[in-house]
Design a protein around this motif. Structure first.
Motif, PDB file in Angstrom:
ATOM      1  N   MET A  72      -2.770  84.199  39.475  1.00 55.38           N
ATOM      2  CA  MET A  72      -3.816  83.214  39.757  1.00 55.38           C
ATOM      3  C   MET A  72      -4.610  83.686  40.956  1.00 55.38           C
ATOM      4  O   MET A  72      -4.163  84.524  41.729  1.00 55.38           O
ATOM      5  CB  MET A  72      -3.198  81.844  40.055  1.00 55.38           C
ATOM      6  CG  MET A  72      -3.814  80.704  39.254  1.00 55.38           C
ATOM      7  SD  MET A  72      -5.522  80.339  39.696  1.00 55.38           S
ATOM      8  CE  MET A  72      -5.274  79.333  41.157  1.00 55.38           C
ATOM      9  N   CYS A  73      -5.796  83.127  41.133  1.00 55.25           N
ATOM     10  CA  CYS A  73      -6.633  83.412  42.296  1.00 55.25           C
ATOM     11  C   CYS A  73      -7.520  82.199  42.521  1.00 55.25           C
ATOM     12  O   CYS A  73      -8.405  81.915  41.707  1.00 55.25           O
ATOM     13  CB  CYS A  73      -7.474  84.668  42.073  1.00 55.25           C
ATOM     14  SG  CYS A  73      -8.632  84.997  43.417  1.00 55.25           S
ATOM     15  N   GLY A  74      -7.278  81.474  43.599  1.00 53.10           N
ATOM     16  CA  GLY A  74      -8.019  80.250  43.847  1.00 53.10           C
ATOM     17  C   GLY A  74      -9.493  80.477  44.128  1.00 53.10           C
ATOM     18  O   GLY A  74     -10.350  79.761  43.608  1.00 53.10           O
ATOM     19  N   ASN A  75      -9.803  81.469  44.954  1.00 55.25           N
ATOM     20  CA  ASN A  75     -11.207  81.772  45.230  1.00 55.25           C
ATOM     21  C   ASN A  75     -11.913  82.259  43.970  1.00 55.25           C
ATOM     22  O   ASN A  75     -13.073  81.921  43.715  1.00 55.25           O
ATOM     23  CB  ASN A  75     -11.317  82.835  46.324  1.00 55.25           C
ATOM     24  CG  ASN A  75     -10.907  82.306  47.681  1.00 55.25           C
ATOM     25  OD1 ASN A  75     -11.016  81.128  47.958  1.00 55.25           O
ATOM     26  ND2 ASN A  75     -10.425  83.200  48.534  1.00 55.25           N
ATOM     27  N   GLY A  76     -11.213  83.062  43.177  1.00 53.33           N
ATOM     28  CA  GLY A  76     -11.780  83.535  41.925  1.00 53.33           C
ATOM     29  C   GLY A  76     -11.983  82.416  40.921  1.00 53.33           C
ATOM     30  O   GLY A  76     -12.976  82.396  40.181  1.00 53.33           O
ATOM     31  N   LEU A  77     -11.048  81.457  40.906  1.00 46.16           N
ATOM     32  CA  LEU A  77     -11.162  80.351  39.962  1.00 46.16           C
ATOM     33  C   LEU A  77     -12.411  79.521  40.238  1.00 46.16           C
ATOM     34  O   LEU A  77     -13.062  79.038  39.299  1.00 46.16           O
ATOM     35  CB  LEU A  77      -9.908  79.478  40.025  1.00 46.16           C
ATOM     36  CG  LEU A  77      -9.855  78.298  39.053  1.00 46.16           C
ATOM     37  CD1 LEU A  77      -9.999  78.755  37.607  1.00 46.16           C
ATOM     38  CD2 LEU A  77      -8.545  77.515  39.236  1.00 46.16           C
ATOM     39  N   ARG A  78     -12.770  79.371  41.519  1.00 45.91           N
ATOM     40  CA  ARG A  78     -14.005  78.642  41.820  1.00 45.91           C
ATOM     41  C   ARG A  78     -15.214  79.365  41.234  1.00 45.91           C
ATOM     42  O   ARG A  78     -16.116  78.740  40.654  1.00 45.91           O
ATOM     43  CB  ARG A  78     -14.177  78.471  43.335  1.00 45.91           C
ATOM     44  CG  ARG A  78     -13.093  77.654  43.998  1.00 45.91           C
ATOM     45  CD  ARG A  78     -13.552  77.073  45.336  1.00 45.91           C
ATOM     46  NE  ARG A  78     -14.137  78.038  46.229  1.00 45.91           N
ATOM     47  CZ  ARG A  78     -13.452  78.779  47.113  1.00 45.91           C
ATOM     48  NH1 ARG A  78     -12.135  78.682  47.167  1.00 45.91           N
ATOM     49  NH2 ARG A  78     -14.073  79.611  47.926  1.00 45.91           N
ATOM     50  N   GLY A 226      -7.492  82.153  48.252  1.00 47.65           N
ATOM     51  CA  GLY A 226      -7.499  80.737  47.926  1.00 47.65           C
ATOM     52  C   GLY A 226      -6.121  80.126  47.820  1.00 47.65           C
ATOM     53  O   GLY A 226      -5.855  79.041  48.361  1.00 47.65           O
ATOM     54  N   THR A 227      -5.211  80.783  47.098  1.00 42.51           N
ATOM     55  CA  THR A 227      -3.875  80.225  46.960  1.00 42.51           C
ATOM     56  C   THR A 227      -3.119  80.276  48.284  1.00 42.51           C
ATOM     57  O   THR A 227      -2.259  79.432  48.547  1.00 42.51           O
ATOM     58  CB  THR A 227      -3.078  80.949  45.862  1.00 42.51           C
ATOM     59  OG1 THR A 227      -3.017  82.351  46.142  1.00 42.51           O
ATOM     60  CG2 THR A 227      -3.704  80.729  44.494  1.00 42.51           C
ATOM     61  N   ALA A 228      -3.447  81.248  49.140  1.00 39.74           N
ATOM     62  CA  ALA A 228      -2.816  81.314  50.465  1.00 39.74           C
ATOM     63  C   ALA A 228      -3.286  80.166  51.350  1.00 39.74           C
ATOM     64  O   ALA A 228      -2.482  79.549  52.071  1.00 39.74           O
ATOM     65  CB  ALA A 228      -3.120  82.650  51.127  1.00 39.74           C
ATOM     66  N   ASP A 272      -5.795  70.553  45.957  1.00 36.81           N
ATOM     67  CA  ASP A 272      -7.200  70.792  45.646  1.00 36.81           C
ATOM     68  C   ASP A 272      -7.748  71.819  46.634  1.00 36.81           C
ATOM     69  O   ASP A 272      -7.641  71.624  47.857  1.00 36.81           O
ATOM     70  CB  ASP A 272      -8.023  69.509  45.763  1.00 36.81           C
ATOM     71  CG  ASP A 272      -7.701  68.496  44.679  1.00 36.81           C
ATOM     72  OD1 ASP A 272      -7.247  68.918  43.604  1.00 36.81           O
ATOM     73  OD2 ASP A 272      -7.893  67.289  44.922  1.00 36.81           O
ATOM     74  N   LEU A 273      -8.322  72.878  46.123  1.00 37.11           N
ATOM     75  CA  LEU A 273      -9.002  73.891  46.937  1.00 37.11           C
ATOM     76  C   LEU A 273     -10.499  73.718  46.718  1.00 37.11           C
ATOM     77  O   LEU A 273     -10.981  73.843  45.591  1.00 37.11           O
ATOM     78  CB  LEU A 273      -8.549  75.290  46.525  1.00 37.11           C
ATOM     79  CG  LEU A 273      -9.298  76.467  47.144  1.00 37.11           C
ATOM     80  CD1 LEU A 273      -9.074  76.527  48.652  1.00 37.11           C
ATOM     81  CD2 LEU A 273      -8.870  77.780  46.488  1.00 37.11           C
ATOM     82  N   ILE A 274     -11.232  73.432  47.787  1.00 29.15           N
ATOM     83  CA  ILE A 274     -12.644  73.068  47.687  1.00 29.15           C
ATOM     84  C   ILE A 274     -13.467  74.061  48.503  1.00 29.15           C
ATOM     85  O   ILE A 274     -13.264  74.196  49.716  1.00 29.15           O
ATOM     86  CB  ILE A 274     -12.873  71.635  48.215  1.00 29.15           C
ATOM     87  CG1 ILE A 274     -11.985  70.640  47.451  1.00 29.15           C
ATOM     88  CG2 ILE A 274     -14.347  71.250  48.101  1.00 29.15           C
ATOM     89  CD1 ILE A 274     -11.814  69.315  48.157  1.00 29.15           C
ATOM     90  N   GLY A 275     -14.372  74.756  47.836  1.00 30.43           N
ATOM     91  CA  GLY A 275     -15.164  75.739  48.566  1.00 30.43           C
ATOM     92  C   GLY A 275     -16.303  76.297  47.725  1.00 30.43           C
ATOM     93  O   GLY A 275     -16.573  75.848  46.611  1.00 30.43           O
ATOM     94  N   ASN A 276     -16.958  77.305  48.278  1.00 26.18           N
ATOM     95  CA  ASN A 276     -18.167  77.858  47.653  1.00 26.18           C
ATOM     96  C   ASN A 276     -17.849  78.670  46.399  1.00 26.18           C
ATOM     97  O   ASN A 276     -16.736  79.177  46.224  1.00 26.18           O
ATOM     98  CB  ASN A 276     -18.906  78.754  48.641  1.00 26.18           C
ATOM     99  CG  ASN A 276     -18.212  80.091  48.825  1.00 26.18           C
ATOM    100  OD1 ASN A 276     -17.055  80.140  49.262  1.00 26.18           O
ATOM    101  ND2 ASN A 276     -18.888  81.181  48.499  1.00 26.18           N
TER     102      ASN A 276
END
Length: 328
Positions: A72-78, A226-228, A272-276
């Protein structure tokens, strides 16, 4: 020719490739070779491959710059969420990832008119077998010291589902070579982590505000993970430094995000990870069946200007909130 998007979440850079546009049968060896080639040419952190899903609106797979696949990648998922939202003209939907189907949605801007997305980070796993981590027959590691790692720090291990080690540190500790030595040893042959691990050092800035720096497996030090950042937020709630259900401001070398840790029936349910989700370039690529790639055209979008304003504001804040902190 294939149209693609160069993007970033918190300056964690990716190229988005829609496999439906490739025109050839794609297999994992090709995904790996294209990632190796394109990341080297564009200095990006990974490739986001978008494909059809039977479980969700679409599926995202993440291949790092070294050719390895991330769960997974939180920043990538956005970034992927924005691409799918604009492609399919929807605002709230689910995306299939390697180990979970996750909710994503477009939300109010974090700063200025920056496209902003909230993505679900789950599952949350504390069993060391889920990382995996072998540590003196322990089943969990939560806010505990490990003398073989560092005599002055306490550590928490969790998977979301990417594996993470989180520790709170001082400005002096995060400025030192401690993190690099520890993280690089964990991602070579070692007695603890058979598959490597992401390592984050966290500095508390003020009530509900933290700085996170991450050494990411398969990448090294990154502007943000992101996940970090999500895992680090959870650790602050566990440590009693913040409250579940309320947003935290998380600063990083690439800017800032917000995180909200959610509990359900007294257990941590998701974050919830919220960002650009910033698109920096629109690309035209040749993706060859031998694994080679050519960038035929790269056109800037101009979107990064507003993000740089937010990033500069975040750095100004950090200079005051954490004097002496050396940004990367």
């Amino acid at each position: 020719m294939v149209s693609a998007i160069q993007s970033h979440g918190s300056k964690n850079h990716f190229i988005i490739i829609d496999e439906n546009d490739a025109g050839i049968d794609i297999h994992d060896h090709l995904r790996k070779q294209w990632a190796l080639s394109l990341c080297l040419k564009t200095q990006t952190d990974g490739i986001l491959y978008i494909s059809d899903s039977e479980k969700a609106q679409a599926k995202m797979r993440v291949f790092n710059s070294d050719g390895s696949e991330a769960s997974m990648c939180g920043n990538g998922l956005r970034c992927a969420a924005r691409y799918i939202a604009e492609r399919d003209q929807i605002q709230s939907f689910k995306v299939e990832t390697m180990k979970a189907v996750l909710q994503v949605e477009q939300v109010d801007e974090l700063y200025g008119n920056i496209p902003t997305y909230s993505v679900e980070i789950s599952p949350i796993l504390f069993n060391l077998d889920d990382l995996p981590l072998s540590l003196n027959e322990k089943s969990k590691l939560v806010l505990e010291p490990v003398s073989d790692w560092d005599k002055d720090l306490t550590f928490t291990a969790l998977a979301v589902p990417n594996p993470h080690i989180i520790t709170n540190a001082t400005v002096d500790q995060i400025n030192s070579d401690s993190q690099e030595k520890l993280a690089s040893s964990f991602n070579k042959n070692n007695p603890w982590f058979s598959d490597g691990v992401n390592v984050s050092y966290v500095v508390e800035l003020s009530d509900g505000e933290f700085f996170v720096r991450t050494y990411e497996r398969g990448v090294g030090f990154t502007n943000a993970c992101g996940t970090a950042m999500s895992s680090s937020s959870l650790v602050q709630v566990i440590a009693g430094k913040w409250r579940a259900g309320e947003p935290l401001n998380i600063f990083n070398d690439g800017g800032r995000v917000k995180c909200v840790v959610h509990k359900k029936n007294d257990e941590f349910d998701h974050i919830d990870l919220i960002g650009n989700a910033t698109f920096t370039h629109r690309l035209t690529l040749q993706l060859k069946e031998d694994g080679e790639t050519l960038i035929e055209e790269s056109v800037q979008t101009g979107e990064d200007k507003i993000y740089e304003q937010m990033s500069a504001a975040a750095k100004d804040y950090l200079n005051n909130a954490a004097p002496g902190l050396k940004l990367r």
